[in-house]
Design an enzyme around this catalytic site. Structure first.
Site, PDB file in Angstrom:
ATOM      1  CG  ASP A   1      11.387 121.982-119.604  1.00 22.05           C
ATOM      2  OD1 ASP A   1      10.271 121.816-119.090  1.00 22.05           O
ATOM      3  OD2 ASP A   1      12.363 121.267-119.323  1.00 22.05           O
TER       4      ASP A   1
ATOM      5  CD  GLU B   1      10.921 122.534-115.267  1.00 21.95           C
ATOM      6  OE1 GLU B   1      10.342 121.520-114.841  1.00 21.95           O
ATOM      7  OE2 GLU B   1      11.144 122.732-116.479  1.00 21.95           O
TER       8      GLU B   1
ATOM      9  CG  HIS C   1       6.753 122.091-118.109  1.00 25.84           C
ATOM     10  ND1 HIS C   1       7.763 121.819-117.214  1.00 25.84           N
ATOM     11  CD2 HIS C   1       5.681 122.472-117.370  1.00 25.84           C
ATOM     12  CE1 HIS C   1       7.331 122.037-115.983  1.00 25.84           C
ATOM     13  NE2 HIS C   1       6.061 122.424-116.054  1.00 25.84           N
TER      14      HIS C   1
ATOM     15  CG  HIS D   1      15.437 122.339-116.232  1.00 22.18           C
ATOM     16  ND1 HIS D   1      16.144 121.196-115.943  1.00 22.18           N
ATOM     17  CD2 HIS D   1      14.308 121.932-116.865  1.00 22.18           C
ATOM     18  CE1 HIS D   1      15.479 120.154-116.358  1.00 22.18           C
ATOM     19  NE2 HIS D   1      14.350 120.555-116.938  1.00 22.18           N
TER      20      HIS D   1
ATOM     21  CG  HIS E   1      14.340 118.217-113.314  1.00 18.54           C
ATOM     22  ND1 HIS E   1      13.933 119.540-113.322  1.00 18.54           N
ATOM     23  CD2 HIS E   1      13.671 117.626-114.332  1.00 18.54           C
ATOM     24  CE1 HIS E   1      13.047 119.736-114.282  1.00 18.54           C
ATOM     25  NE2 HIS E   1      12.878 118.581-114.924  1.00 18.54           N
TER      26      HIS E   1
ATOM     27  CD  GLU F   1      15.082 117.799-118.726  1.00 19.31           C
ATOM     28  OE1 GLU F   1      14.484 118.740-119.306  1.00 19.31           O
ATOM     29  OE2 GLU F   1      14.672 117.290-117.673  1.00 19.31           O
TER      30      GLU F   1
END
Length: 273
Positions: free
Chosen positions: A8, A10, A60, A104, A115, A134
Site C-alpha cells: 500500500d 499510507e 495502492h 495503514h 480507512h 485491510e
C-alpha cells in the site's frame, strides 16, 4: 522460497496527508520514492534470509505506484486497478510467506490516513467480533490458500491491529500515530533498516509461522456510513442486513467471504457521498 508482497502507501514513513500519496499531487513523486525504498528493503531482508522469488502486488489507489525496473530481487510486478482479488491478487498456495508493506489502520483508529477500503462508504468492519482493517480482511485470502502473513510495515497502531488476526507477524513500525493526519516518523534510512531487519527475521523464522488465526465459519460485520449503502450491499449474494447501516457476511469459505465483501466495496463506491 517464494514471497508475496502486497504494498500500500499510507504506511510509508513520513506520509500523513492524502496529497502525499495521490498521483498528480505535488509531493506524490517524492513519497512514491520512499515507498519504493521500503518495498525494496523488505525484499532485501528476505533475500538475506534465503528467499529467492518475489511477486509485488501494487495495492495502492490505481495500483501503479512503483517502478518495475527499480524493484529489488528480480521481483515480478503485478500492477493495475482491475484485479479480481484486489490487494491479494496473485497469491496462491505456491507461496511460502506474505509481506504487507506500507499498510495503514482501520477507519475506526487514529492511525495516519486510516480507512477500510473506502473511507466514504465504510465506517467499520469486524471479523469474528474483532475490529479489523485491510490487513485483517486480506488475511482471509491468506487463510484460504494456507500461507502465513509474516511481516507488516506501517505505523504502530497498524502493526498492533494486524497482530490481532496474525499473532506471530513481525512488525516494522516506521512511525507512531499522533492523529489521523499526524505521525512521528523514523528517518527514511532508519525506516528501511528496520524493515530489512524485520523481513530477515520473518523469513528466518518461517518454520514456526502459521496461517492467520481466523475461526471458521468466518463472519464479517460491516457498518456503512448510511442506510442506502447497507441496502446496496445486500444485492450481493450472501450478505445479510442486520440493522439500518449494518450487514453480515458469513461463510465456511474465507475466500467467498472476502470476494463478497470486495464486491460490496465496488458496488457502494459509485454512490458513496
Amino acid at each position: 522460497m517464494k514471497v508475496f508482497i502486497s504494498s500500500d502507501m499510507e504506511g510509508t514513513a513520513g506520509v500523513v496527508d492524502w496529497s502525499q500519496c495521490r498521483r498528480g499531487d505535488g509531493d506524490y513523486e517524492y513519497y512514491r520514492g520512499l515507498l519504493q525504498a521500503e518495498v525494496n528493503a523488505a525484499i532485501d531482508g528476505a533475500v538475506d534470509a534465503g528467499a529467492t522469488e518475489f511477486v509485488v502486488n501494487d495495492s495502492h489507489s490505481t495500483m501503479q505506484n512503483l517502478r518495475p525496473d527499480a524493484l529489488a530481487g528480480g521481483a515480478r510486478y503485478l500492477s493495475g486497478r482491475h484485479k479480481p482479488l484486489y490487494m491479494m491478487q496473485g497469491l496462491d498456495d505456491s507461496f511460502d510467506a506474505i509481506f504487507f508493506v506500507s499498510y495503514h489502520g482501520s477507519m475506526s483508529t487514529q492511525a495516519p490516513l486510516s480507512h477500510t477500503y473506502n473511507p466514504r462508504a465504510i465506517a467499520s468492519v469486524s471479523l469474528n467480533g474483532t475490529v479489523v482493517g485491510e490487513s485483517g480482511i486480506n488475511a482471509l485470502v491468506a487463510l484460504a490458500v494456507g500461507v502465513p502473513i509474516v511481516l507488516v510495515t506501517g505505523d504502530d497502531i497498524t502493526v498492533a491491529e494486524t497482530r490481532k488476526i496474525s499473532p506471530g507477524v513481525h512488525g516494522a513500525a516506521v512511525k507512531n500515530a499522533v492523529t489521523r493526519f499526524a505521525a512521528d516518523s523514523l528517518h527514511p534510512h532508519l525506516a528501511c533498516s528496520l524493515i530489512r531487519e524485520q523481513a530477515r527475521a520473518a523469513i528466518a523464522g518461517l518454520s514456526s509461522a502459521a496461517p492467520p488465526a481466523i475461526a471458521l465459519p468466518a463472519a464479517l460485520d460491516v457498518t456503512y456510513r448510511n442506510a442506502d449503502l447497507a441496502e446496496l450491499a445486500t444485492w450481493v449474494d450472501g450478505v445479510t442486513r442486520t440493522g439500518a447501516t449494518t450487514v453480515t457476511i458469513a461463510d465456511d469459505d474465507p475466500l467467498r467471504v472476502f470476494r463478497s465483501f470486495l464486491t460490496t466495496v465496488l458496488l457502494t463506491r459509485d454512490i458513496a457521498e
